[in-house]
Design a protein around this motif. Structure first.
Motif, PDB file in Angstrom:
ATOM      1  N   ARG A  83      -3.739   4.060  29.237  1.00 31.94           N
ATOM      2  CA  ARG A  83      -3.433   3.537  30.331  1.00 31.94           C
ATOM      3  C   ARG A  83      -2.143   2.752  30.337  1.00 31.94           C
ATOM      4  N   GLN A  89     -13.383   0.772  41.140  1.00 29.81           N
ATOM      5  CA  GLN A  89     -12.186   0.633  40.735  1.00 29.81           C
ATOM      6  C   GLN A  89     -11.747   1.391  39.611  1.00 29.81           C
ATOM      7  N   ILE A  90     -12.867   1.394  38.473  1.00 33.98           N
ATOM      8  CA  ILE A  90     -12.923   2.252  37.465  1.00 33.98           C
ATOM      9  C   ILE A  90     -14.353   2.820  37.310  1.00 33.98           C
ATOM     10  N   ASP A  99      -9.362   5.660  37.229  1.00 34.22           N
ATOM     11  CA  ASP A  99      -8.822   4.445  37.800  1.00 34.22           C
ATOM     12  C   ASP A  99      -8.296   4.508  38.891  1.00 34.22           C
ATOM     13  N   ASN A 100      -8.705   3.956  40.022  1.00 34.44           N
ATOM     14  CA  ASN A 100      -8.062   3.732  41.304  1.00 34.44           C
ATOM     15  C   ASN A 100      -6.633   3.243  41.544  1.00 34.44           C
ATOM     16  N   GLN A 101      -6.525   2.378  40.301  1.00 33.09           N
ATOM     17  CA  GLN A 101      -5.005   1.699  40.316  1.00 33.09           C
ATOM     18  C   GLN A 101      -4.037   2.616  39.704  1.00 33.09           C
ATOM     19  N   LEU A 102      -4.387   3.932  39.072  1.00 32.15           N
ATOM     20  CA  LEU A 102      -3.077   4.537  38.771  1.00 32.15           C
ATOM     21  C   LEU A 102      -2.430   5.134  39.772  1.00 32.15           C
ATOM     22  N   ASP A 155      -0.739   7.745  42.304  1.00 31.32           N
ATOM     23  CA  ASP A 155      -1.558   9.085  42.801  1.00 31.32           C
ATOM     24  C   ASP A 155      -1.118  10.199  42.303  1.00 31.32           C
ATOM     25  N   LEU A 174       1.308   4.404  32.088  1.00 29.25           N
ATOM     26  CA  LEU A 174       1.860   3.670  33.279  1.00 29.25           C
ATOM     27  C   LEU A 174       3.250   3.336  32.729  1.00 29.25           C
ATOM     28  N   LYS A 227      -7.447   1.782  27.259  1.00 31.87           N
ATOM     29  CA  LYS A 227      -6.517   0.782  27.821  1.00 31.87           C
ATOM     30  C   LYS A 227      -5.229   1.273  27.170  1.00 31.87           C
TER      31      LYS A 227
END
Length: 132
Positions: free
Chosen positions: A82, A8-9, A26-29, A31, A86, A79
């Motif tokens: 990020r 994930q990170i 970070d795969n949660q950001l 695309d 977001l 963090k």
């Protein structure tokens, strides 16, 4: 070499002629644009969009000791960057979702005689037209 599909990170190093920089993926950001990738650049203290084809060959995974050191050194800044990233992306998405669709009003033209100039084929017959 860089492979973020399993983690994930992902912590790595971007190696360029200007020097080496620790980067975080970070795969949660959300695309990035097609053919691009978001990486947190520790030198810039920002999430930067890179051209994946250019940057990918220059990314190298950190070993476990270097990952722990990077988490300690850059974890808080990462963090915060990020959350800021977001937050900005959410605000842009909310704005896009809340933009009202404006339709243009249909304009009807009328002439002085009250007709709307809706001609049909009969209006263009040759009966009243003198060719000579």
């Amino acid at each position: 070499m860089y492979n973020t599909s399993k983690k994930q990170i992902w912590f790595g190093e971007l190696r360029t002629s200007r020097g080496n920089t620790v980067v975080i993926h970070d795969n949660q950001l959300p695309d990035a644009s097609v053919g691009r990738i978001f990486l947190y650049n520790t030198d810039r203290n920002a999430i930067v969009e890179y051209v994946e084809e250019i940057v990918k060959p220059n990314l190298y995974e950190l070993d476990e000791a270097a990952i722990k050191a990077a988490e300690t050194k850059f974890g808080v800044a990462w963090k915060m960057a990020r959350a800021d990233f977001l937050g900005k992306r959410m605000n842009v998405n909310e704005l896009e979702d809340n933009v009202p669709v404006v339709k243009k009003p249909k304009v009807e033209l009328e002439t002085e005689d009250g007709y709307d100039n809706d001609y049909d084929d009969d209006d263009w017959s040759d009966d009243d037209y003198d060719d000579e």
